[in-house]
Every structure is written in structure tokens, then in C-alpha cells.
Design a protein around this motif. Structure first.
Motif, PDB file in Angstrom:
ATOM      1  N   ARG A   1      -1.086 -18.551  17.276  1.00 37.85           N
ATOM      2  CA  ARG A   1      -1.673 -19.828  17.736  1.00 37.85           C
ATOM      3  C   ARG A   1      -1.007 -20.258  19.048  1.00 37.85           C
ATOM      4  N   PHE A   2       0.074 -19.400  19.466  1.00 36.94           N
ATOM      5  CA  PHE A   2       0.499 -19.863  20.544  1.00 36.94           C
ATOM      6  C   PHE A   2       0.274 -19.008  21.958  1.00 36.94           C
ATOM      7  N   LEU A   3      -0.960 -18.244  21.680  1.00 36.87           N
ATOM      8  CA  LEU A   3      -1.213 -17.077  22.504  1.00 36.87           C
ATOM      9  C   LEU A   3      -1.607 -17.862  23.959  1.00 36.87           C
ATOM     10  N   ASP A   4      -2.712 -18.831  23.716  1.00 36.04           N
ATOM     11  CA  ASP A   4      -3.088 -19.510  25.086  1.00 36.04           C
ATOM     12  C   ASP A   4      -2.112 -20.099  25.952  1.00 36.04           C
ATOM     13  N   GLU A   5      -0.937 -20.753  25.156  1.00 33.61           N
ATOM     14  CA  GLU A   5       0.149 -21.537  25.857  1.00 33.61           C
ATOM     15  C   GLU A   5       0.923 -20.363  26.566  1.00 33.61           C
TER      16      GLU A   5
ATOM     17  N   ILE B   1       2.865  -9.587  26.779  1.00 36.14           N
ATOM     18  CA  ILE B   1       2.324  -9.705  25.720  1.00 36.14           C
ATOM     19  C   ILE B   1       1.473  -8.520  25.203  1.00 36.14           C
ATOM     20  N   ASP B   2       1.717  -8.007  24.195  1.00 41.19           N
ATOM     21  CA  ASP B   2       1.074  -6.877  23.408  1.00 41.19           C
ATOM     22  C   ASP B   2      -0.502  -7.078  23.521  1.00 41.19           C
ATOM     23  N   ASN B   3      -1.224  -5.965  23.564  1.00 39.07           N
ATOM     24  CA  ASN B   3      -2.704  -5.993  23.902  1.00 39.07           C
ATOM     25  C   ASN B   3      -3.314  -6.394  22.766  1.00 39.07           C
ATOM     26  N   ALA B   4      -3.003  -6.536  21.601  1.00 39.63           N
ATOM     27  CA  ALA B   4      -3.607  -6.998  20.308  1.00 39.63           C
ATOM     28  C   ALA B   4      -2.947  -7.665  19.415  1.00 39.63           C
ATOM     29  N   ILE B   5      -3.403  -8.543  18.706  1.00 45.80           N
ATOM     30  CA  ILE B   5      -2.779  -9.430  17.757  1.00 45.80           C
ATOM     31  C   ILE B   5      -2.943  -8.832  16.127  1.00 45.80           C
ATOM     32  N   ASP B   6      -1.703  -8.793  15.470  1.00 47.38           N
ATOM     33  CA  ASP B   6      -1.611  -8.223  14.141  1.00 47.38           C
ATOM     34  C   ASP B   6      -2.531  -9.078  13.205  1.00 47.38           C
TER      35      ASP B   6
END
Length: 388
Positions: A230-234, A265-270
């Protein structure tokens, strides 16, 4: 007879008067006793509380995730040719530089192969000289018609074939030299050698699963850690504004080990854990980060300028939501609804409901009621502290 009647009336009057007095005393006693709790209620002593003062300050906002230290380079020292491990020239745990000799494999077979390739080239070179002379004679004879043109062509093919053989011989020599060079194992990079797993005297193979040792470069080092998705955009937004600082803390999250920068940041979310992986790089000049070590990576997301903060213990939760006890100028307590921002360490940001300079109850709230008198047990001081 009249005197007797007068005496009886007199006694009756006395009895009635005594009864009235007793009733009056009883009523007065009842009202007095029933009034005692009300008197006690109105004289309730002040509630002892600890208070703090809401103040404004710059508040750094951090995100912390569990991570592991990785060397910036990890190389398994493996043989590139099969043979007997003749010497190991490094000490376990030693710092080495790129090109340093680490081990030797018995080179005799490879020297013999190189000599054989060189001999084959010399042989083909001698044959080429002879074939060249035969070709020159054949061309002279062909001009006078002594031999057929076909004989000249065959001799030319022999010369071309020997030239090709010499090219192949040169390639075989290069291969043999490379194979011989592989018998000396050198450090591919600067780094630290780990524990040796193969001793001299053993036969080693290119296909061996276990390396002779592992070389790791720990200056610089990386930390791979995770944060909720959920913190990706921030986090991406923070990266667009410049380098993002990451501090590595020990497992107890108390001692700072090193300060670095967020690398990617890694290129995919687990999707299984709804987390994202991040990688930070640290100079690690003092080598306080060690490969495989678990650390807490604290990422500085942003800084809230001039934010209103109170101790986190001020924030209370009730049926109507969050609230705080405000101490009025008359030293009475009033509950006020509040809205909060992020919590950093032992401080919480207040976005509404409390003003700068307000006195708020930090401890002792469980005894408070609306308009209750309070007695301050600790002197009011501005909130202080920091993110940890």
C-alpha cells in the motif's frame, strides 16, 4: 374531680409535645444523613494527571521493514578445468584483490597438450613449405605443357589445405594456452574469501556443485527488505524528488549500523503477501553490515513541516472515535474529538481537535470525567522525541 381531669389533660399535652419533638429530631437526622454523599460529591478531590503541551515541529515520516544484508558481489571460486588441486594460496577470511592468485591445479597435462598443439603447427608449416615449392614447379612445367593443368590444381588444393590446418593449429594452441591458464585460479574481484570447502590433493571438476570457496565483496553492501504494497505510490513519489535515505538498524531496532540510499523497487508485488521488495545500497566502509545478517531497514519517506504533535498516550479511543482530554485554564478536564496523522516513535501528529499550546492529559485519563478538577503531577513541557 376537676383536679384529676386537669392533671390528665396536662400529661396528654406533655406526651404529644414529646412525640412532636422526637419526630422533628428524626426528620432532621434523616435529612442530615442523606445529604452527606452529596456534600462528599461536591467536595471530590482533584484527579492527579500528567500533562503535555501540544507543539509544532518538523516530523520525519519513516517506513520500516525487515531485511537481509547481501554482498554487492558474490562469486563461487570454482575450477574451470578438471585436475588435481595442487595448492591453495589464500587464507580463510583473507581480503584479496582482483587478480590475486588463489589456487593452482596440476598443470602438466595442459602443458603437454600445448606442446602437442605447437608441434602439430610446426609439422603443418613444414609441409606447407614443401607443398608451396611443389606448386611453383608444377606451374612452371604446366607453362611448357609438360604436365596437365589438373596436376597444378591438385597441388594448389594441397597448399590451401595445409594453410587451413595451420589456422586450426593456431586455434588449438590458443585453446591449450587458455586451458593451461585455468590451472591458476585468480580472484575475479576485490573481496573477502570465506571458508575453504576443498583441500589440496583432491581432484576437482568443472561440474562440481561445491566451490573451493566463496568470495564476497562487502564494500559496498546491499539490503533487500520488504514493505506493505500500500506504500508503493508514496515510495515511488519520494524517489521522484531525489535520493531516498535508508538507515539499517540492528535486529533490536535500537542501534544504527549504516546509512545508505534506496536503489530500486522490485518490478512486481508479491500477491501472496501483498508486499513489495526494495533494495538499498550502503557504502559499508566500516563493515558493520555483514552478508546474511537480518536488519531493520528504516526508509525516510518524507518530512512533515510544522506539524502539531502530542505524545501517543494522549490519544484515547471512545464510542464516538478518537478523543483527547484537554486541560482548561480552570484546571478542569474536557474530552475533545480529534483526528490524527501518522505516529512516529512516541509522538502522534494531530490534524484537528487540538491547538498549538493546548495542555493535554498524557497519563491518568482513566479517572477523569467531564469537568473534573485535575491536579498536575508533572510540570507541563513541550512534547519532544523523535522517530526511532
Amino acid at each position: 374531680m376537676r383536679s384529676r381531669g386537669s392533671a390528665g389533660r396536662h400529661r396528654a399535652i406533655l406526651l404529644i409535645s414529646a412525640s412532636v419533638v422526637l419526630i422533628a429530631v428524626g426528620i432532621a437526622t434523616y435529612w442530615f444523613l442523606s445529604a452527606q454523599p452529596k456534600i462528599a460529591l461536591t467536595t471530590r478531590p482533584p484527579v492527579p494527571v500528567s500533562i503535555a503541551v501540544a507543539t509544532r515541529q518538523n516530523v520525519p515520516v519513516y517506513l520500516t521493514g525487515l531485511g537481509a544484508v547481501q554482498a554487492s558481489l558474490t562469486v563461487g571460486i570454482r575450477p574451470q578445468v578438471d585436475g588435481t588441486l595442487q595448492e591453495v594460496l589464500f587464507t580463510e577470511g583473507q581480503e584479496v584483490k582482483k587478480g590475486d592468485m588463489l589456487a593452482k591445479i596440476d598443470p602438466r597435462l595442459f602443458k603437454a597438450a600445448l606442446d602437442q598443439a605447437r608441434g602439430k603447427k610446426a609439422q603443418d608449416a613444414a609441409l606447407l613449405v614443401a607443398a608451396g615449392k611443389d606448386l611453383a614447379r608444377s606451374k612452371t612445367l604446366a607453362l611448357s605443357g609438360a604436365i596437365a593443368r589438373q596436376t597444378v590444381d591438385q597441388q594448389q588444393a594441397t597448399v590451401d589445405q595445409l594453410k587451413a590446418s595451420i589456422v586450426a593449429d593456431e586455434a588449438a594452441i590458443d585453446t591449450a594456452q587458455i586451458q593451461l591458464g585455468y590451472t591458476t585460479i585468480r580472484a575475479p574481484s576485490n573481496g573477502r574469501i570465506g571458508i575453504r570447502s576443498i583441500d589440496p590433493g583432491n581432484v576437482v571438476h568443472v561440474s562440481d556443485a561445491q566451490p573451493i570457496a566463496v568470495l564476497m565483496r562487502v564494500r559496498p553492501s546491499a539490503v533487500l527488505f520488504t514493505l506493505p504494497a500500500r506504500f508503493l505510490d508514496e515510495v515511488r513519489g519520494a524517489l521522484t524528488h531525489g535520493p531516498v535515505t535508508v538507515t539499517a538498524f540492528d535486529q533490536n531496532n535500537r542501534r544504527a549500523l549504516s546509512v545508505g540510499k534506496l536503489l530500486l523497487i522490485d518490478n512486481a508485488i508479491d500477491p501472496a503477501t501483498d508486499t513489495m521488495r526494495l533494495k538499498a545500497i550502503f557504502a559499508n566502509d566500516n563493515e558493520r553490515l555483514w552478508p546474511g545478517e537480518f536488519v531493520n531497514a528504516r526508509l525516510l519517506l518524507k518530512t512533515l513541516n510544522n506539524a502539531l504533535v502530542v505524545p501517543s498516550t494522549v490519544v484515547q479511543r471512545g464510542p464516538q472515535g478518537l478523543f483527547a482530554w484537554i486541560v482548561t485554564p480552570k484546571d478542569t478536564a474536557e474530552p475533545w474529538p480529534i483526528t490524527t496523522g501518522p505516529t512516529i516513535g512516541d509522538l502522534t501528529v494531530i490534524t484537528s481537535g487540538v491547538s498549538d499550546g493546548d495542555r493535554v492529559v498524557a497519563d491518568g485519563q482513566y479517572k477523569l470525567k467531564r469537568n473534573a478538577k485535575v491536579r498536575v503531577t508533572s510540570s507541563p513541557s513541550p512534547t519532544s522525541g523523535g522517530a526511532r
